[in-house]
Motif scaffolding. Sequence first.
Motif, PDB file in Angstrom:
ATOM      1  N   GLY A  66       0.803  -1.234   0.000  1.00 41.49           N
ATOM      2  CA  GLY A  66       0.000   0.000   0.000  1.00 41.49           C
ATOM      3  C   GLY A  66       0.825   1.268   0.000  1.00 41.49           C
ATOM      4  O   GLY A  66       0.335   2.348   0.354  1.00 41.49           O
ATOM      5  N   ILE A  67       2.100   1.177  -0.396  1.00 43.86           N
ATOM      6  CA  ILE A  67       2.957   2.380  -0.451  1.00 43.86           C
ATOM      7  C   ILE A  67       2.637   3.142  -1.743  1.00 43.86           C
ATOM      8  O   ILE A  67       2.715   2.557  -2.832  1.00 43.86           O
ATOM      9  CB  ILE A  67       4.454   1.986  -0.413  1.00 43.86           C
ATOM     10  N   PRO A  68       2.289   4.423  -1.650  1.00 40.82           N
ATOM     11  CA  PRO A  68       2.009   5.186  -2.878  1.00 40.82           C
ATOM     12  C   PRO A  68       3.275   5.287  -3.733  1.00 40.82           C
ATOM     13  O   PRO A  68       4.345   5.605  -3.223  1.00 40.82           O
ATOM     14  CB  PRO A  68       1.609   6.582  -2.374  1.00 40.82           C
ATOM     15  N   LEU A  69       3.135   4.998  -5.027  1.00 41.34           N
ATOM     16  CA  LEU A  69       4.307   4.941  -5.908  1.00 41.34           C
ATOM     17  C   LEU A  69       4.229   5.980  -7.013  1.00 41.34           C
ATOM     18  O   LEU A  69       3.143   6.364  -7.449  1.00 41.34           O
ATOM     19  CB  LEU A  69       4.427   3.552  -6.523  1.00 41.34           C
ATOM     20  N   SER A  70       5.400   6.373  -7.476  1.00 36.74           N
ATOM     21  CA  SER A  70       5.493   7.257  -8.624  1.00 36.74           C
ATOM     22  C   SER A  70       6.676   6.792  -9.467  1.00 36.74           C
ATOM     23  O   SER A  70       7.244   5.716  -9.227  1.00 36.74           O
ATOM     24  CB  SER A  70       5.668   8.702  -8.156  1.00 36.74           C
ATOM     25  N   ASN A  71       7.030   7.588 -10.462  1.00 39.56           N
ATOM     26  CA  ASN A  71       8.206   7.259 -11.273  1.00 39.56           C
ATOM     27  C   ASN A  71       8.983   8.552 -11.512  1.00 39.56           C
ATOM     28  O   ASN A  71       8.516   9.638 -11.170  1.00 39.56           O
ATOM     29  CB  ASN A  71       7.783   6.607 -12.600  1.00 39.56           C
ATOM     30  N   LEU A  72      10.146   8.427 -12.125  1.00 44.25           N
ATOM     31  CA  LEU A  72      11.003   9.614 -12.253  1.00 44.25           C
ATOM     32  C   LEU A  72      10.476  10.614 -13.280  1.00 44.25           C
ATOM     33  O   LEU A  72      10.866  11.780 -13.241  1.00 44.25           O
ATOM     34  CB  LEU A  72      12.439   9.202 -12.603  1.00 44.25           C
ATOM     35  N   ASP A  73       9.599  10.159 -14.187  1.00 45.86           N
ATOM     36  CA  ASP A  73       9.027  11.126 -15.131  1.00 45.86           C
ATOM     37  C   ASP A  73       8.102  12.091 -14.389  1.00 45.86           C
ATOM     38  O   ASP A  73       8.124  13.296 -14.624  1.00 45.86           O
ATOM     39  CB  ASP A  73       8.254  10.410 -16.243  1.00 45.86           C
ATOM     40  N   ASP A  74       7.287  11.541 -13.493  1.00 43.55           N
ATOM     41  CA  ASP A  74       6.335  12.389 -12.757  1.00 43.55           C
ATOM     42  C   ASP A  74       6.969  13.006 -11.509  1.00 43.55           C
ATOM     43  O   ASP A  74       6.521  14.031 -11.025  1.00 43.55           O
ATOM     44  CB  ASP A  74       5.112  11.546 -12.328  1.00 43.55           C
ATOM     45  N   THR A  75       7.984  12.342 -10.971  1.00 43.79           N
ATOM     46  CA  THR A  75       8.619  12.790  -9.720  1.00 43.79           C
ATOM     47  C   THR A  75      10.129  12.773  -9.928  1.00 43.79           C
ATOM     48  O   THR A  75      10.826  11.851  -9.480  1.00 43.79           O
ATOM     49  CB  THR A  75       8.202  11.839  -8.566  1.00 43.79           C
ATOM     50  N   PRO A  76      10.652  13.789 -10.623  1.00 44.81           N
ATOM     51  CA  PRO A  76      12.062  13.721 -11.027  1.00 44.81           C
ATOM     52  C   PRO A  76      13.062  14.057  -9.923  1.00 44.81           C
ATOM     53  O   PRO A  76      14.248  13.789 -10.086  1.00 44.81           O
ATOM     54  CB  PRO A  76      12.156  14.763 -12.147  1.00 44.81           C
ATOM     55  N   HIS A  77      12.570  14.625  -8.819  1.00 42.79           N
ATOM     56  CA  HIS A  77      13.498  15.016  -7.746  1.00 42.79           C
ATOM     57  C   HIS A  77      13.104  14.321  -6.444  1.00 42.79           C
ATOM     58  O   HIS A  77      11.988  14.495  -5.957  1.00 42.79           O
ATOM     59  CB  HIS A  77      13.467  16.544  -7.573  1.00 42.79           C
ATOM     60  N   LEU A  78      14.038  13.513  -5.931  1.00 44.89           N
ATOM     61  CA  LEU A  78      13.742  12.745  -4.713  1.00 44.89           C
ATOM     62  C   LEU A  78      14.551  13.288  -3.549  1.00 44.89           C
ATOM     63  O   LEU A  78      15.634  13.852  -3.733  1.00 44.89           O
ATOM     64  CB  LEU A  78      14.085  11.264  -4.938  1.00 44.89           C
ATOM     65  N   ASP A  79      14.026  13.090  -2.345  1.00 41.72           N
ATOM     66  CA  ASP A  79      14.741  13.552  -1.148  1.00 41.72           C
ATOM     67  C   ASP A  79      15.827  12.553  -0.755  1.00 41.72           C
ATOM     68  O   ASP A  79      16.976  12.928  -0.559  1.00 41.72           O
ATOM     69  CB  ASP A  79      13.747  13.737   0.006  1.00 41.72           C
ATOM     70  N   VAL A  80      15.443  11.308  -0.607  1.00 42.45           N
ATOM     71  CA  VAL A  80      16.383  10.287  -0.128  1.00 42.45           C
ATOM     72  C   VAL A  80      16.132   8.983  -0.875  1.00 42.45           C
ATOM     73  O   VAL A  80      14.979   8.625  -1.114  1.00 42.45           O
ATOM     74  CB  VAL A  80      16.174  10.006   1.385  1.00 42.45           C
ATOM     75  N   THR A  81      17.216   8.296  -1.232  1.00 39.02           N
ATOM     76  CA  THR A  81      17.098   6.904  -1.683  1.00 39.02           C
ATOM     77  C   THR A  81      17.742   6.012  -0.628  1.00 39.02           C
ATOM     78  O   THR A  81      18.838   6.307  -0.151  1.00 39.02           O
ATOM     79  CB  THR A  81      17.792   6.707  -3.047  1.00 39.02           C
ATOM     80  N   VAL A  82      17.045   4.949  -0.272  1.00 35.44           N
ATOM     81  CA  VAL A  82      17.586   3.971   0.678  1.00 35.44           C
ATOM     82  C   VAL A  82      17.760   2.661  -0.083  1.00 35.44           C
ATOM     83  O   VAL A  82      16.806   2.143  -0.661  1.00 35.44           O
ATOM     84  CB  VAL A  82      16.640   3.777   1.879  1.00 35.44           C
ATOM     85  N   ASP A  83      18.996   2.154  -0.093  1.00 33.12           N
ATOM     86  CA  ASP A  83      19.272   0.966  -0.911  1.00 33.12           C
ATOM     87  C   ASP A  83      20.389   0.144  -0.259  1.00 33.12           C
ATOM     88  O   ASP A  83      21.173   0.663   0.534  1.00 33.12           O
ATOM     89  CB  ASP A  83      19.694   1.409  -2.324  1.00 33.12           C
ATOM     90  N   GLY A  84      20.454  -1.117  -0.617  1.00 31.47           N
ATOM     91  CA  GLY A  84      21.506  -2.005  -0.121  1.00 31.47           C
ATOM     92  C   GLY A  84      22.758  -1.890  -0.976  1.00 31.47           C
ATOM     93  O   GLY A  84      22.855  -1.051  -1.871  1.00 31.47           O
TER      94      GLY A  84
END
Length: 232
Positions: A66-84
């Motif tokens: 249930g996490i709201p999702l977007s993509n980089l075309d609609d949301t080109p600027h992100l605050d934080v990426t969390v990744d392994g």
Amino acid sequence: MNADEQKKAAAIRALDFVKPGMKLGLGTGSTAEHFVRALGEKVKQGLDIVGVPTSERTAKLAESLGIPLSNLDDTPHLDVTVDGADELDGDLRLIKGGGGALLREKIVATASDRMIVIADASKVVNTLGAFPLPVEVVPFGAAVTARKIAEVAGALGCTGKMSRRADEYGEPFFTDNGNFIYDCDFGTIPDADALAPALNRIPGVVDNGLFTGIATLAIVGTPSGTDIIEKH
Ligand code: 5RP
């Protein structure tokens, strides 16, 4: 804590860096999955965030939670990426792509103000390279591209077996972008800062799993808790 518990502890600590209203890049892999699940719990409790997934696999999981999702075309600027990560050194250079998502992971991380790495302690190394470096290559002329990768890497002191990744049935593995991955078992990469751009200059190479100058903070699970590695 064992390795999986360390991954989970790092993932949960990463939630401290998530604030309401943020746009978040969602990584790929088992550690990132712990983060996505923990984030899903927060969203259920009312946290307002939007996630941009780095793979189809993460998108499916996030959607199911249930996490709201977007993509980089609609949301080109992100605050934080969390990744392994598959490996990280003390300067927060990374090897990524063990899960095959390195290209989207790098695009999403570099569209973010900040990349936070979450990992268990086994991922921390002095020098990168024990984990075979994934290089994403377009299928056209892949064998020629692979030979050039060996030449360019050899000139920078990196030699070793290179194998085209296969899936569980022994068929070629295709990334979400329809490309091959060559896993390059260099053993050690003496100059990751030089190798990363050199590989990407080869026609046919789409990107490689070296992330240099991208991550600014790592949360590392340890047998007894979590440590922070920060790049100033
Ligand atoms: C996927 C990745 C992963 O972050 C990396 O493989 C680490 O995976 P895990 O968290 O399962 O150990 O780069 O492309």
